[in-house]
Design a protein around this motif. Structure first.
Motif, PDB file in Angstrom:
ATOM      1  N   ALA A 163       8.621 -16.297  12.522  1.00 37.15           N
ATOM      2  CA  ALA A 163       7.969 -17.491  11.973  1.00 37.15           C
ATOM      3  C   ALA A 163       8.877 -18.166  10.952  1.00 37.15           C
ATOM      4  O   ALA A 163       9.568 -17.486  10.195  1.00 37.15           O
ATOM      5  CB  ALA A 163       6.645 -17.105  11.315  1.00 37.15           C
ATOM      6  N   PRO A 164       8.874 -19.499  10.918  1.00 39.44           N
ATOM      7  CA  PRO A 164       9.692 -20.213   9.939  1.00 39.44           C
ATOM      8  C   PRO A 164       9.239 -19.902   8.515  1.00 39.44           C
ATOM      9  O   PRO A 164       8.048 -19.811   8.245  1.00 39.44           O
ATOM     10  CB  PRO A 164       9.437 -21.686  10.261  1.00 39.44           C
ATOM     11  N   GLU A 165      10.197 -19.748   7.628  1.00 39.36           N
ATOM     12  CA  GLU A 165       9.856 -19.422   6.239  1.00 39.36           C
ATOM     13  C   GLU A 165       9.292 -20.613   5.477  1.00 39.36           C
ATOM     14  O   GLU A 165       8.554 -20.438   4.521  1.00 39.36           O
ATOM     15  CB  GLU A 165      11.092 -18.862   5.526  1.00 39.36           C
ATOM     16  N   THR A 166       9.625 -21.818   5.870  1.00 37.64           N
ATOM     17  CA  THR A 166       9.204 -22.998   5.108  1.00 37.64           C
ATOM     18  C   THR A 166       8.102 -23.795   5.789  1.00 37.64           C
ATOM     19  O   THR A 166       7.594 -24.744   5.216  1.00 37.64           O
ATOM     20  CB  THR A 166      10.402 -23.925   4.855  1.00 37.64           C
ATOM     21  N   ALA A 167       7.710 -23.439   6.991  1.00 39.19           N
ATOM     22  CA  ALA A 167       6.707 -24.203   7.728  1.00 39.19           C
ATOM     23  C   ALA A 167       5.300 -23.713   7.431  1.00 39.19           C
ATOM     24  O   ALA A 167       5.081 -22.558   7.117  1.00 39.19           O
ATOM     25  CB  ALA A 167       6.974 -24.113   9.228  1.00 39.19           C
ATOM     26  N   SER A 168       4.356 -24.619   7.531  1.00 40.32           N
ATOM     27  CA  SER A 168       2.944 -24.279   7.426  1.00 40.32           C
ATOM     28  C   SER A 168       2.308 -24.441   8.792  1.00 40.32           C
ATOM     29  O   SER A 168       2.814 -25.174   9.635  1.00 40.32           O
ATOM     30  CB  SER A 168       2.237 -25.191   6.431  1.00 40.32           C
ATOM     31  N   GLY A 169       1.206 -23.775   9.002  1.00 38.95           N
ATOM     32  CA  GLY A 169       0.530 -23.915  10.285  1.00 38.95           C
ATOM     33  C   GLY A 169      -0.514 -22.851  10.494  1.00 38.95           C
ATOM     34  O   GLY A 169      -1.009 -22.244   9.554  1.00 38.95           O
ATOM     35  N   ILE A 170      -0.811 -22.632  11.746  1.00 37.98           N
ATOM     36  CA  ILE A 170      -1.843 -21.684  12.163  1.00 37.98           C
ATOM     37  C   ILE A 170      -1.173 -20.561  12.939  1.00 37.98           C
ATOM     38  O   ILE A 170      -0.239 -20.792  13.688  1.00 37.98           O
ATOM     39  CB  ILE A 170      -2.873 -22.384  13.069  1.00 37.98           C
ATOM     40  N   PHE A 171      -1.670 -19.341  12.750  1.00 39.52           N
ATOM     41  CA  PHE A 171      -1.168 -18.240  13.567  1.00 39.52           C
ATOM     42  C   PHE A 171      -2.341 -17.461  14.141  1.00 39.52           C
ATOM     43  O   PHE A 171      -3.404 -17.367  13.544  1.00 39.52           O
ATOM     44  CB  PHE A 171      -0.203 -17.328  12.798  1.00 39.52           C
ATOM     45  N   LEU A 172      -2.143 -16.983  15.356  1.00 33.63           N
ATOM     46  CA  LEU A 172      -3.151 -16.223  16.076  1.00 33.63           C
ATOM     47  C   LEU A 172      -2.641 -14.804  16.252  1.00 33.63           C
ATOM     48  O   LEU A 172      -1.472 -14.600  16.584  1.00 33.63           O
ATOM     49  CB  LEU A 172      -3.399 -16.838  17.456  1.00 33.63           C
ATOM     50  N   VAL A 173      -3.508 -13.827  16.042  1.00 33.23           N
ATOM     51  CA  VAL A 173      -3.129 -12.426  16.213  1.00 33.23           C
ATOM     52  C   VAL A 173      -3.999 -11.852  17.323  1.00 33.23           C
ATOM     53  O   VAL A 173      -5.229 -11.935  17.270  1.00 33.23           O
ATOM     54  CB  VAL A 173      -3.327 -11.616  14.909  1.00 33.23           C
ATOM     55  N   TYR A 174      -3.326 -11.301  18.321  1.00 34.85           N
ATOM     56  CA  TYR A 174      -4.007 -10.696  19.450  1.00 34.85           C
ATOM     57  C   TYR A 174      -3.766  -9.200  19.473  1.00 34.85           C
ATOM     58  O   TYR A 174      -2.684  -8.740  19.130  1.00 34.85           O
ATOM     59  CB  TYR A 174      -3.465 -11.267  20.772  1.00 34.85           C
ATOM     60  N   SER A 175      -4.751  -8.470  19.924  1.00 29.89           N
ATOM     61  CA  SER A 175      -4.592  -7.064  20.253  1.00 29.89           C
ATOM     62  C   SER A 175      -4.403  -7.020  21.769  1.00 29.89           C
ATOM     63  O   SER A 175      -5.213  -7.561  22.518  1.00 29.89           O
ATOM     64  CB  SER A 175      -5.836  -6.272  19.850  1.00 29.89           C
ATOM     65  N   ILE A 176      -3.318  -6.399  22.201  1.00 28.56           N
ATOM     66  CA  ILE A 176      -3.025  -6.349  23.629  1.00 28.56           C
ATOM     67  C   ILE A 176      -2.963  -4.891  24.066  1.00 28.56           C
ATOM     68  O   ILE A 176      -2.225  -4.101  23.508  1.00 28.56           O
ATOM     69  CB  ILE A 176      -1.694  -7.056  23.945  1.00 28.56           C
ATOM     70  N   ASP A 177      -3.768  -4.575  25.058  1.00 26.80           N
ATOM     71  CA  ASP A 177      -3.808  -3.224  25.614  1.00 26.80           C
ATOM     72  C   ASP A 177      -3.657  -3.356  27.119  1.00 26.80           C
ATOM     73  O   ASP A 177      -4.624  -3.691  27.813  1.00 26.80           O
ATOM     74  CB  ASP A 177      -5.121  -2.535  25.245  1.00 26.80           C
ATOM     75  N   GLY A 178      -2.448  -3.155  27.600  1.00 32.77           N
ATOM     76  CA  GLY A 178      -2.185  -3.350  29.023  1.00 32.77           C
ATOM     77  C   GLY A 178      -2.358  -4.809  29.382  1.00 32.77           C
ATOM     78  O   GLY A 178      -1.711  -5.677  28.832  1.00 32.77           O
ATOM     79  N   GLU A 179      -3.285  -5.106  30.273  1.00 32.32           N
ATOM     80  CA  GLU A 179      -3.566  -6.486  30.683  1.00 32.32           C
ATOM     81  C   GLU A 179      -4.653  -7.123  29.825  1.00 32.32           C
ATOM     82  O   GLU A 179      -4.889  -8.322  29.922  1.00 32.32           O
ATOM     83  CB  GLU A 179      -3.985  -6.515  32.157  1.00 32.32           C
TER      84      GLU A 179
END
Length: 81
Positions: A28-44
């Motif tokens: 991720a850029p150190e100076t940018a602002s925005g939205i981030f999404l975190v996913y849990s991925i288990d296989g498919e």
């Protein structure tokens, strides 16, 4: 990779597993602002587990940055404690 990210002007992604150093894999850029999404991925299986942001949208539609940027929020934030 994630169709939701196609809605944004700039998007990127990285994967992280327990053995990784978040500081090393986070692109991720150190100076940018925005939205981030975190996913849990288990296989498919993929499950959205968190939506985070840096900055707030002002009445005129511009983004006001908070201290730090995306990188700081993801790596040094307290969301994963």
């Amino acid at each position: 990779m994630y169709k939701e990210l196609k809605k944004f002007k700039e998007s990127n992604s990285f994967t992280f597993v327990q053995e990784d150093s978040l500081e090393e894999v986070c692109n991720a850029p150190e100076t940018a602002s925005g939205i981030f999404l975190v996913y849990s991925i288990d296989g498919e299986e993929k499950e959205l587990i968190m939506v985070g942001s840096t900055g707030t949208v002002q009445n005129n539609g511009t983004l006001k940055s908070k201290n730090g940027g995306l990188y700081d929020k993801i790596v040094n934030g307290h969301q994963f404690c």
